[in-house]
Design a protein around this motif. Structure first.
Motif, PDB file in Angstrom:
ATOM      1  N   ASP A   4       0.855  -1.184   0.000  1.00 42.54           N
ATOM      2  CA  ASP A   4       0.000   0.000   0.000  1.00 42.54           C
ATOM      3  C   ASP A   4       0.887   1.229   0.000  1.00 42.54           C
ATOM      4  N   GLY A   5       0.324   2.333  -0.431  1.00 40.00           N
ATOM      5  CA  GLY A   5       1.050   3.596  -0.356  1.00 40.00           C
ATOM      6  C   GLY A   5       1.734   3.948  -1.648  1.00 40.00           C
ATOM      7  N   ASN A   6       2.355   5.099  -1.637  1.00 36.52           N
ATOM      8  CA  ASN A   6       3.071   5.608  -2.796  1.00 36.52           C
ATOM      9  C   ASN A   6       4.445   4.980  -2.921  1.00 36.52           C
ATOM     10  N   ILE A   7       4.919   4.898  -4.152  1.00 41.64           N
ATOM     11  CA  ILE A   7       6.292   4.480  -4.415  1.00 41.64           C
ATOM     12  C   ILE A   7       7.132   5.754  -4.452  1.00 41.64           C
ATOM     13  N   VAL A   8       8.199   5.757  -3.689  1.00 39.01           N
ATOM     14  CA  VAL A   8       9.052   6.932  -3.582  1.00 39.01           C
ATOM     15  C   VAL A   8      10.464   6.551  -4.000  1.00 39.01           C
ATOM     16  N   ILE A   9      11.049   7.373  -4.881  1.00 35.62           N
ATOM     17  CA  ILE A   9      12.438   7.201  -5.292  1.00 35.62           C
ATOM     18  C   ILE A   9      13.237   8.281  -4.586  1.00 35.62           C
ATOM     19  N   GLU A  10      14.327   7.867  -3.934  1.00 34.22           N
ATOM     20  CA  GLU A  10      15.107   8.850  -3.185  1.00 34.22           C
ATOM     21  C   GLU A  10      16.535   8.366  -2.980  1.00 34.22           C
ATOM     22  N   ARG A  11      17.364   9.275  -2.539  1.00 34.72           N
ATOM     23  CA  ARG A  11      18.716   8.917  -2.119  1.00 34.72           C
ATOM     24  C   ARG A  11      18.628   8.389  -0.692  1.00 34.72           C
ATOM     25  N   ALA A  12      19.339   7.322  -0.444  1.00 40.07           N
ATOM     26  CA  ALA A  12      19.322   6.717   0.893  1.00 40.07           C
ATOM     27  C   ALA A  12      20.032   7.613   1.889  1.00 40.07           C
ATOM     28  N   SER A  13      19.509   7.622   3.096  1.00 43.08           N
ATOM     29  CA  SER A  13      20.197   8.337   4.169  1.00 43.08           C
ATOM     30  C   SER A  13      21.276   7.435   4.775  1.00 43.08           C
ATOM     31  N   GLU A  24      22.625  -3.423   3.268  1.00 41.39           N
ATOM     32  CA  GLU A  24      22.337  -2.108   3.820  1.00 41.39           C
ATOM     33  C   GLU A  24      22.749  -1.039   2.825  1.00 41.39           C
ATOM     34  N   ALA A  25      21.849  -0.097   2.601  1.00 44.37           N
ATOM     35  CA  ALA A  25      22.160   1.009   1.700  1.00 44.37           C
ATOM     36  C   ALA A  25      23.159   1.946   2.359  1.00 44.37           C
ATOM     37  N   ARG A  26      24.035   2.496   1.532  1.00 44.85           N
ATOM     38  CA  ARG A  26      24.949   3.522   2.012  1.00 44.85           C
ATOM     39  C   ARG A  26      24.340   4.886   1.726  1.00 44.85           C
ATOM     40  N   GLU A  27      24.737   5.858   2.469  1.00 47.59           N
ATOM     41  CA  GLU A  27      24.256   7.208   2.230  1.00 47.59           C
ATOM     42  C   GLU A  27      24.524   7.591   0.781  1.00 47.59           C
ATOM     43  N   GLY A  28      23.486   8.068   0.107  1.00 47.41           N
ATOM     44  CA  GLY A  28      23.621   8.488  -1.282  1.00 47.41           C
ATOM     45  C   GLY A  28      23.218   7.445  -2.304  1.00 47.41           C
ATOM     46  N   ASP A  29      23.101   6.151  -1.900  1.00 51.37           N
ATOM     47  CA  ASP A  29      22.607   5.140  -2.829  1.00 51.37           C
ATOM     48  C   ASP A  29      21.197   5.524  -3.262  1.00 51.37           C
ATOM     49  N   LEU A  30      20.784   5.046  -4.401  1.00 45.80           N
ATOM     50  CA  LEU A  30      19.439   5.301  -4.894  1.00 45.80           C
ATOM     51  C   LEU A  30      18.552   4.133  -4.493  1.00 45.80           C
ATOM     52  N   ILE A  31      17.409   4.446  -3.895  1.00 47.61           N
ATOM     53  CA  ILE A  31      16.469   3.404  -3.489  1.00 47.61           C
ATOM     54  C   ILE A  31      15.064   3.830  -3.902  1.00 47.61           C
ATOM     55  N   TYR A  32      14.201   2.834  -4.039  1.00 45.24           N
ATOM     56  CA  TYR A  32      12.777   3.148  -4.124  1.00 45.24           C
ATOM     57  C   TYR A  32      11.994   2.091  -3.381  1.00 45.24           C
ATOM     58  N   GLY A  33      10.841   2.499  -2.946  1.00 45.22           N
ATOM     59  CA  GLY A  33       9.951   1.624  -2.212  1.00 45.22           C
ATOM     60  C   GLY A  33       8.822   2.431  -1.608  1.00 45.22           C
TER      61      GLY A  33
END
Length: 160
Positions: A52-61, A76-85
């Motif tokens: 449920d919910g919106n899909i958001v594309i962002e840089r990982a914190s 684990e994502a590193r700061e600056g990696d690109l993620i969506y979910g």
């Protein structure tokens, strides 16, 4: 991505298929792998029936976690990696690795999937949609009742 030694996901896919051939999974996954290779672009596909919910594309914190496809332990994502979910789930991570989340793997039981083409400043929204259309055209050859719907893309407002 900001990593000087990073090979783009689409290029990795093309080189992998050139080296080993198409690694067959099922008609839907094969279709998106073929379309991604033809266009040289990274694609993600996810079983989203339970999301449920919106899909958001962002840089990982930094510290966001997911279990990548065909793996047993989380990455684990590193700061600056690109993620969506969604707010609760990482569906895709692109950094030193580019992987879909195993929890949302497309299987023969999948009846609702999200196909995501994450472009870059060189690819237009129409180009990214054409990759998805190509995957859909291939999928519809074996799934005659398949349908496609494009979601609106909201670009973030950047305060100058």
């Amino acid at each position: 991505m900001g990593y000087s030694d990073q090979t783009p996901d689409g290029e990795k896919r093309v080189k992998l298929i050139e080296r080993r051939g198409l690694n067959r999974h099922n008609n839907v996954v094969d279709a998106y792998n073929i379309a991604g290779a033809e266009y040289g672009i990274g694609l993600g596909m996810h079983d989203v029936a339970q999301l449920d919910g919106n899909i958001v594309i962002e840089r990982a914190s930094g510290g966001e976690e997911m279990v990548p496809l065909f793996r047993e332990s989380h990455r684990e994502a590193r700061e600056g990696d690109l993620i969506y979910g969604t707010d609760d789930h990482v569906l895709w991570l692109s950094g030193q690795i580019g992987r879909d989340a195993d929890d949302f793997r497309v299987t023969t039981d999948t009846d609702k999937a999200l196909l995501m083409a994450v472009g870059n400043e060189e690819t237009s929204e129409e180009y990214n949609r054409s990759v998805c259309r190509r995957a859909f055209d291939l999928i519809s050859k074996t799934c005659s009742n398949a349908s496609i719907e494009f979601l609106d893309v909201e670009k973030p407002v950047v305060n100058a």
